[in-house]
Design a protein around this motif. Structure first.
Motif, PDB file in Angstrom:
ATOM      1  N   ALA A  61      14.317  28.956 -48.008  1.00 49.40           N
ATOM      2  CA  ALA A  61      15.539  28.200 -47.731  1.00 49.40           C
ATOM      3  C   ALA A  61      16.669  29.090 -47.204  1.00 49.40           C
ATOM      4  O   ALA A  61      17.306  28.742 -46.209  1.00 49.40           O
ATOM      5  N   PRO A  62      16.963  30.240 -47.830  1.00 45.44           N
ATOM      6  CA  PRO A  62      18.018  31.090 -47.262  1.00 45.44           C
ATOM      7  C   PRO A  62      17.722  31.544 -45.843  1.00 45.44           C
ATOM      8  O   PRO A  62      18.623  31.596 -45.002  1.00 45.44           O
ATOM      9  N   ALA A  63      16.463  31.882 -45.560  1.00 47.58           N
ATOM     10  CA  ALA A  63      16.113  32.313 -44.208  1.00 47.58           C
ATOM     11  C   ALA A  63      16.310  31.174 -43.217  1.00 47.58           C
ATOM     12  O   ALA A  63      16.825  31.376 -42.111  1.00 47.58           O
ATOM     13  N   ALA A  64      15.912  29.956 -43.608  1.00 43.58           N
ATOM     14  CA  ALA A  64      16.088  28.800 -42.729  1.00 43.58           C
ATOM     15  C   ALA A  64      17.565  28.492 -42.526  1.00 43.58           C
ATOM     16  O   ALA A  64      18.020  28.243 -41.399  1.00 43.58           O
ATOM     17  N   ILE A  65      18.319  28.484 -43.620  1.00 42.84           N
ATOM     18  CA  ILE A  65      19.754  28.199 -43.528  1.00 42.84           C
ATOM     19  C   ILE A  65      20.462  29.277 -42.721  1.00 42.84           C
ATOM     20  O   ILE A  65      21.338  28.991 -41.893  1.00 42.84           O
ATOM     21  N   SER A  66      20.089  30.533 -42.930  1.00 45.88           N
ATOM     22  CA  SER A  66      20.724  31.624 -42.190  1.00 45.88           C
ATOM     23  C   SER A  66      20.408  31.514 -40.697  1.00 45.88           C
ATOM     24  O   SER A  66      21.278  31.756 -39.848  1.00 45.88           O
ATOM     25  N   LYS A  67      19.188  31.130 -40.363  1.00 51.43           N
ATOM     26  CA  LYS A  67      18.804  30.967 -38.954  1.00 51.43           C
ATOM     27  C   LYS A  67      19.618  29.846 -38.308  1.00 51.43           C
ATOM     28  O   LYS A  67      20.176  30.015 -37.213  1.00 51.43           O
ATOM     29  N   MET A  68      19.693  28.690 -38.976  1.00 52.00           N
ATOM     30  CA  MET A  68      20.429  27.552 -38.430  1.00 52.00           C
ATOM     31  C   MET A  68      21.922  27.852 -38.345  1.00 52.00           C
ATOM     32  O   MET A  68      22.599  27.456 -37.397  1.00 52.00           O
ATOM     33  N   THR A  69      22.433  28.580 -39.328  1.00 47.80           N
ATOM     34  CA  THR A  69      23.853  28.936 -39.329  1.00 47.80           C
ATOM     35  C   THR A  69      24.175  29.904 -38.198  1.00 47.80           C
ATOM     36  O   THR A  69      25.132  29.720 -37.440  1.00 47.80           O
ATOM     37  N   SER A  70      23.369  30.957 -38.068  1.00 48.29           N
ATOM     38  CA  SER A  70      23.648  31.974 -37.043  1.00 48.29           C
ATOM     39  C   SER A  70      23.529  31.399 -35.635  1.00 48.29           C
ATOM     40  O   SER A  70      24.304  31.750 -34.746  1.00 48.29           O
ATOM     41  N   GLU A  71      22.560  30.499 -35.420  1.00 53.28           N
ATOM     42  CA  GLU A  71      22.398  29.875 -34.103  1.00 53.28           C
ATOM     43  C   GLU A  71      23.628  29.057 -33.724  1.00 53.28           C
ATOM     44  O   GLU A  71      24.080  29.093 -32.577  1.00 53.28           O
ATOM     45  N   ARG A  72      24.185  28.315 -34.671  1.00 48.46           N
ATOM     46  CA  ARG A  72      25.345  27.475 -34.390  1.00 48.46           C
ATOM     47  C   ARG A  72      26.614  28.298 -34.192  1.00 48.46           C
ATOM     48  O   ARG A  72      27.436  28.011 -33.331  1.00 48.46           O
ATOM     49  N   ILE A  73      26.785  29.335 -35.016  1.00 47.87           N
ATOM     50  CA  ILE A  73      27.960  30.192 -34.866  1.00 47.87           C
ATOM     51  C   ILE A  73      27.907  30.942 -33.539  1.00 47.87           C
ATOM     52  O   ILE A  73      28.924  31.136 -32.870  1.00 47.87           O
ATOM     53  N   ALA A  74      26.691  31.361 -33.129  1.00 48.76           N
ATOM     54  CA  ALA A  74      26.534  32.129 -31.890  1.00 48.76           C
ATOM     55  C   ALA A  74      26.982  31.341 -30.662  1.00 48.76           C
ATOM     56  O   ALA A  74      27.422  31.930 -29.668  1.00 48.76           O
ATOM     57  N   ILE A  75      26.892  29.998 -30.727  1.00 47.89           N
ATOM     58  CA  ILE A  75      27.302  29.183 -29.581  1.00 47.89           C
ATOM     59  C   ILE A  75      28.620  28.456 -29.864  1.00 47.89           C
ATOM     60  O   ILE A  75      28.955  27.468 -29.196  1.00 47.89           O
ATOM     61  N   GLY A  76      29.385  28.928 -30.860  1.00 53.26           N
ATOM     62  CA  GLY A  76      30.717  28.401 -31.131  1.00 53.26           C
ATOM     63  C   GLY A  76      30.771  27.101 -31.893  1.00 53.26           C
ATOM     64  O   GLY A  76      31.780  26.390 -31.834  1.00 53.26           O
ATOM     65  N   ARG A  77      29.725  26.773 -32.648  1.00 50.84           N
ATOM     66  CA  ARG A  77      29.709  25.516 -33.412  1.00 50.84           C
ATOM     67  C   ARG A  77      29.772  25.820 -34.906  1.00 50.84           C
ATOM     68  O   ARG A  77      28.888  25.483 -35.683  1.00 50.84           O
ATOM     69  N   SER A  78      30.874  26.436 -35.310  1.00 49.72           N
ATOM     70  CA  SER A  78      31.037  26.846 -36.704  1.00 49.72           C
ATOM     71  C   SER A  78      31.117  25.661 -37.649  1.00 49.72           C
ATOM     72  O   SER A  78      30.695  25.736 -38.797  1.00 49.72           O
ATOM     73  N   ASP A  79      31.698  24.557 -37.179  1.00 51.13           N
ATOM     74  CA  ASP A  79      31.796  23.369 -38.029  1.00 51.13           C
ATOM     75  C   ASP A  79      30.411  22.825 -38.357  1.00 51.13           C
ATOM     76  O   ASP A  79      30.134  22.385 -39.468  1.00 51.13           O
ATOM     77  N   GLU A  80      29.500  22.866 -37.369  1.00 51.51           N
ATOM     78  CA  GLU A  80      28.135  22.413 -37.608  1.00 51.51           C
ATOM     79  C   GLU A  80      27.397  23.350 -38.559  1.00 51.51           C
ATOM     80  O   GLU A  80      26.556  22.923 -39.341  1.00 51.51           O
ATOM     81  N   ALA A  81      27.730  24.634 -38.495  1.00 46.95           N
ATOM     82  CA  ALA A  81      27.132  25.597 -39.425  1.00 46.95           C
ATOM     83  C   ALA A  81      27.502  25.241 -40.861  1.00 46.95           C
ATOM     84  O   ALA A  81      26.669  25.323 -41.771  1.00 46.95           O
ATOM     85  N   HIS A  82      28.757  24.817 -41.065  1.00 45.24           N
ATOM     86  CA  HIS A  82      29.179  24.454 -42.419  1.00 45.24           C
ATOM     87  C   HIS A  82      28.549  23.143 -42.867  1.00 45.24           C
ATOM     88  O   HIS A  82      28.280  22.945 -44.055  1.00 45.24           O
ATOM     89  N   ARG A  83      28.279  22.238 -41.922  1.00 40.48           N
ATOM     90  CA  ARG A  83      27.567  21.004 -42.274  1.00 40.48           C
ATOM     91  C   ARG A  83      26.148  21.327 -42.748  1.00 40.48           C
ATOM     92  O   ARG A  83      25.617  20.672 -43.648  1.00 40.48           O
ATOM     93  N   VAL A  84      25.527  22.320 -42.125  1.00 39.38           N
ATOM     94  CA  VAL A  84      24.205  22.761 -42.578  1.00 39.38           C
ATOM     95  C   VAL A  84      24.281  23.185 -44.037  1.00 39.38           C
ATOM     96  O   VAL A  84      23.417  22.841 -44.851  1.00 39.38           O
ATOM     97  N   PHE A  85      25.326  23.934 -44.377  1.00 37.49           N
ATOM     98  CA  PHE A  85      25.520  24.391 -45.751  1.00 37.49           C
ATOM     99  C   PHE A  85      25.646  23.204 -46.718  1.00 37.49           C
ATOM    100  O   PHE A  85      24.970  23.149 -47.755  1.00 37.49           O
TER     101      PHE A  85
END
Length: 532
Positions: A61-85
């Motif tokens: 789960a942490p690896a999956a969440i970290s992957k989804m978070t980093s992908e969204r932050i990398a393209i400027g979608r920080s709000d979506e990264a927090h929704r993943v959380f």
């Protein structure tokens, strides 16, 4: 998010993992000395199954969440990264309740099916942990996705410290009631430690919340649905869990096969339990330190590789993959050669109150040590495959390794002269299979050309020189200063020689040392000592 190599994050998690394993040794070693191989047999019947279920919560789960978070932050979608959380938090809380219930209400039939009913109380005692461990996973994954490894490292240390302290105290207190109760007391700490870990992560999250990238940068129409996010999370987490579950799955294979196989060739239930305790409760934990370091590298590589892949930064991707293989070799080689050279001295050093069992289990440690370098490569390459979005390949590699492990363990454990050592050989053959498959898959997918002289041969040469000196040092001093001091001296000389060899033959370069925490200080020190 700035471009970061995985190396610094790996160093942070690696140091934390090393300290966690040291604390684990502080727990396991006196525990084995107190309750012996019989008590460790009960403890280890419950613990590997728990660890496998725990892997989803702590690694998958942490690896999956970290992957989804980093992908969204990398393209400027920080709000979506927090929704993943937030969505992950809800999902993992529900899964925690389900898993905990399975352990609590299914403990008796599980231990009976495994042929070791004395482990019932141990199985029961770890059930509450799964209410809290999944919550830790969500916080850790979110921070790791931002390539902030400090919160994960801190929570790991607090969790382990509480677990070790409470587990040992309860084990000592319950010894008079019997080994079954003492083993169960040791597992109670496993349920209380995660509570402390969760509290630490909540405090860190609330403290840092104002600085977290929560700004709404996407319009509502661009937002993913909750169902889509959770579906993606499961699709990533499940293969990742299986891919990084190499050691837990191998241990479960031992739980299922070894006890019954030993009894089938004439060992009594008590004798089989003691031999199983030597393999998994005495020899097995010694390889957990390199395992923790390799897993730290794998988890740190996932967001770094994912970010590079999502932005199509081929140069940065290739640099991290090459560095991952070299780091796996640099860590795995000395662990393999060192433990092979000192397998019996180390076991008698660690378990002075169980000398007969320690000597008996040293053969298991020797065979397990051979596979450590392949285990490190397997874990690191699995992390690369996960970061590339191809975790399914790691699953197939693991499946092939498990087949090799199960078949070889069944055959070799059935040879009376080998008995439980056959299971250790089977594990090593499984690690070799997985490591080679994962390495070949990464090479084929990325098209990367590895510098084998730099990545493979230089660490191996350093390891061989270290092996000779360690073996010779111990043999020279053992007759004069005894086993314990000779072993410590040999380990110290081996570590120093290996490090000097790496620097002298340029297996590690100056710019790579700088990437480490306090790397600049290390470079100055090495130059002062004329090692660079």
């Amino acid at each position: 998010m700035s471009k970061k190599s995985f190396l610094k994050g790996a160093a942070i998690l690696g140091i934390a993992g090393l300290l966690v394993q040291v604390m684990g040794a502080v727990f396991r070693i006196p525990l084995a000395n107190i309750i012996g191989d019989g008590g460790m047999g009960y403890y280890q019947t419950a613990y590997p199954i728990y660890v496998f279920l725990l892997v989803f919560s702590t690694n998958g789960a942490p690896a999956a969440i970290s992957k989804m978070t980093s992908e969204r932050i990398a393209i400027g979608r920080s709000d979506e990264a927090h929704r993943v959380f937030k969505l992950s938090f809800i999902l993992m809380f529900v899964l925690g309740i389900v898993a905990s219930s399975i352990f609590f209400f299914g403990a008796e039939p599980i231990v009976k099916a495994l042929g070791n009913p004395g482990a019932y109380y141990s199985m029961l005692a770890i059930a509450p942990a799964l209410l809290f461990v999944p919550i830790m996973a969500v916080f850790r994954g979110y921070f790791q996705g931002m390539q902030e490894m400090g919160p994960t490292a801190t929570s790991q240390l607090i969790e382990q410290a509480v677990r070790v302290t409470i587990g040992l105290v309860l084990a000592v207190m319950l010894v008079p009631k019997g080994l079954e109760y003492a083993a169960a007391g040791a597992t109670v700490g496993t349920s209380i430690g995660p509570i402390a870990g969760v509290l630490v992560l909540i405090v860190i999250y609330l403290y840092r919340k104002k600085r977290l990238p929560l700004k709404n940068e996407t319009k509502d129409i661009d937002k993913e649905s909750a169902g889509s996010i959770l579906k993606t999370l499961a699709a990533i987490a499940i293969p990742i869990t299986i891919g990084v579950s190499i050691l837990p799955i191998m241990n479960i294979a031992d739980v299922v096969i070894v006890m019954r196989r030993l009894q089938s060739i004439g060992f009594t239930g008590e004798e089989a339990n003691a031999l199983y305790g030597q393999l998994t409760g005495m020899a097995g934990p010694v390889i957990n330190i390199p395992m923790a370091l390799a897993l730290s590298m794998a988890l740190s590589m996932v967001p770094a590789i994912a970010a590079a892949a999502s932005t199509k930064d081929t140069a940065f991707l290739n640099m991290n993959v090459r560095l991952g293989l070299r780091t796996a070799m640099i860590i795995g080689v000395p662990c393999s050669f060192g433990l092979m050279a000192l397998s019996e001295p180390i076991m008698t050093l660690l378990f002075p109150r169980q000398i007969e069992s320690a000597v008996s289990s040293s053969g298991c440690l020797f065979f397990l040590a051979i596979g450590i370098v392949f285990l490190c490569i397997a874990q690191t390459m699995a992390g690369t495959l996960q970061g590339l979005g191809r975790p399914g390949i790691a699953v197939w590699g693991l499946a092939a390794g498990v087949v090799v492990k199960c078949v070889s363990t069944f055959v070799l454990t059935g040879i009376p002269e080998l008995n439980v050592e056959g299971a250790a050989i089977g594990s090593t053959l499984g690690y070799i299979t997985i490591g080679l498959i994962n390495f070949a898959a990464v090479k084929k997918l990325t098209g990367i050309t590895f510098d084998l002289k730099l990545s493979i041969w230089k660490p191996l040469i350093s390891g061989i020189v270290m092996f000779v000196l360690v073996f010779g040092t111990y043999r020279c001093f053992a007759g004069f200063i005894g086993n314990s001091l000779s072993t410590v001296v040999a380990i110290g000389i081996g570590a120093a020689v290996y490090g000097i060899m790496l620097l002298k033959i340029k297996a590690i370069e100056e710019n790579e040392i700088v990437m480490l925490p306090k790397g600049g200080t290390l470079v100055k020190l090495f130059k002062k000592c004329k090692l660079l």
